[in-house]
Design an enzyme around this catalytic site. Structure first.
Site, PDB file in Angstrom:
ATOM      1  N   LYS A  31       0.838  -1.202   0.000  1.00 48.71           N
ATOM      2  CA  LYS A  31       0.000   0.000   0.000  1.00 48.71           C
ATOM      3  C   LYS A  31       0.874   1.253   0.000  1.00 48.71           C
ATOM      4  O   LYS A  31       0.614   2.203  -0.752  1.00 48.71           O
ATOM      5  CB  LYS A  31      -0.930  -0.010   1.226  1.00 48.71           C
ATOM      6  N   GLN A  53      -4.082  -1.221   9.771  1.00 54.19           N
ATOM      7  CA  GLN A  53      -4.143  -2.561   9.191  1.00 54.19           C
ATOM      8  C   GLN A  53      -4.756  -3.539  10.191  1.00 54.19           C
ATOM      9  O   GLN A  53      -4.391  -3.565  11.364  1.00 54.19           O
ATOM     10  CB  GLN A  53      -2.728  -3.018   8.787  1.00 54.19           C
ATOM     11  N   ASP A  59     -10.328   3.471   4.641  1.00 61.23           N
ATOM     12  CA  ASP A  59     -10.797   2.083   4.633  1.00 61.23           C
ATOM     13  C   ASP A  59     -12.315   2.005   4.547  1.00 61.23           C
ATOM     14  O   ASP A  59     -12.868   0.941   4.250  1.00 61.23           O
ATOM     15  CB  ASP A  59     -10.353   1.381   5.926  1.00 61.23           C
TER      16      ASP A  59
END
Ligand code: GUN
Length: 286
Positions: free
Chosen positions: A52, A96, A119
Site C-alpha cells: 500500500k 491494518q 478504509d
C-alpha cells in the site's frame, strides 16, 4: 469465458488518478498523504502494508508506514491515530487489521476521523453507504464494483458469500445501490451449492481455498473471487488460490476474476482513489 482483469483495470484507474494527484500538488503545494498504521509483525500484514505504501508513492503521493510493536497498548495506538487525525498533511489513515490479540479493534477503528477513513470502516461511513449517500467506501467491494463496470447488474440475482464488515456487507450495499437483487450467504447458510446455482453474479468472500466448486455455478454467471489463500504447491513452494476452484469455474462462467490479478490489485487502486477523494474533499469542505 472472459477474464475480469484486475491488473489492467487497476492500471487504468491509477492512470486516471495521476493527473488529479498532480493537480492537487499544484493547488496545495504538497502531496496527498496516506498514513498506514501497522501494529505487530503479522507476515501477511507486513507485505500488504508495504504494498500500500509503495503503490501510493508510485502514484506521486506521500505515504508513511507507522510501525508499532506487538506489545503496543490500546492507549498508544489511539494516541498515534489522534496525532494523525490532527495533522493537516495527513489525508488518509488506515489501521491494518487484524490487530494483535489484546487490542480492541472497535474503538481504534472508530477513532479515525470520518473524513480521513480511507478504509471506509468507520460507522459513519458505513451508515452513509447504507443510506446511499456520499461516503468513503471500503476498498475491496469498491474494487469489485469497478470490475463489474460495463456489465449489467440491474435486476440480476447476486449471491454474496461472506458477511464480513470489510467485504460481504458493504458489497451487498453497493450491489443494492446498483439495482441488483442481493442474497447474502455465509457459513450457516443451508443449501449453499443450490443457492449459488441461482446466482447470475456470484461473489465469493469466504476465505477458504477453492471452496466454491464449478458445479455450484450457473452457466454463464459472472464470478468475482475475493479470496487470497496461500496453499502448498509443487516442490515445497506455496501458491495463491482464490475461494473459487478456478479451473472448474472458468469452463462454466461467462466472466471470472482470477487470483492473483483480479480483485487484489483493484483493492489497492481503490485505496489510492479514496485517499485522493479524502484529500480533495477535506480541503473543499473546510
Ligand atoms: N486487512 C485485510 N483487508 C484489509 C483492509 O482492506 N483494510 C485494513 N485496514 N486491513 C485489512
Amino acid at each position: 469465458m472472459a477474464l475480469l482483469d484486475g491488473k489492467l483495470l487497476a492500471a487504468e484507474l491509477r492512470a486516471e488518478l495521476a493527473p488529479r494527484v498532480a493537480a492537487f500538488v499544484q493547488a496545495h503545494g504538497r502531496k496527498p498523504g496516506l498514513d498506514v498504521v501497522l501494529v505487530g509483525e503479522d507476515p501477511a500484514s507486513v507485505v500488504y502494508t508495504r504494498n500500500k505504501e509503495k503503490a501510493a508513492q508510485d502514484l506521486g503521493m506521500r505515504s508513511t508506514l507507522h510501525r508499532l510493536p506487538k506489545a503496543a497498548t490500546q492507549a498508544e495506538v489511539l494516541a498515534r491515530i489522534e496525532s494523525l487525525n490532527s495533522d493537516d498533511a495527513v489525508d488518509g489513515i488506515l489501521v491494518q487489521l487484524p490487530l494483535p490479540e489484546g487490542l480492541d479493534p472497535t474503538p481504534i477503528v472508530e477513532a479515525v476521523r470520518v473524513d480521513k477513513d480511507v478504509d471506509g470502516f468507520h460507522p459513519v461511513n458505513v451508515g452513509l453507504l447504507s443510506l446511499g449517500r456520499n461516503a468513503l467506501v471500503a476498498c475491496t467491494p469498491q474494487g469489485c464494483m469497478r470490475l463489474l463496470r460495463g456489465l449489467d447488474v440491474r435486476g440480476k440475482h447476486t449471491v454474496v458469500i461472506g458477511r464480513s464488515n470489510i467485504v460481504g456487507k458493504p458489497m451487498a450495499q453497493l450491489l443494492l445501490a446498483a439495482d441488483a437483487t442481493v442474497t447474502v450467504a455465509h457459513s450457516k447458510t443451508r443449501g449453499l451449492p443450490e443457492l449459488c446455482q441461482t446466482a447470475d453474479i456470484l461473489v465469493a468472500a469466504i476465505g477458504r481455498p477453492e471452496f466454491v466448486r464449478g458445479s455450484w455455478i450457473k452457466p454463464g454467471a459472472i464470478v468475482l473471487d475475493v479470496g487470497i489463500n496461500r496453499v502448498d504447491g509443487e516442490g515445497g513452494k506455496s501458491r495463491l488460490v482464490g475461494d473459487v476452484a478456478f479451473a472448474e469455474a472458468e469452463a462454466i462462467a461467462s466472466y471470472i476474476s482470477p487470483v492473483p490479478g483480479g480483485v487484489g490489485p483493484m483493492t489497492i487502486a481503490c485505496l489510492l482513489a479514496n485517499t485522493l477523494q479524502a484529500a480533495e474533499s477535506r480541503l473543499v469542505n473546510r
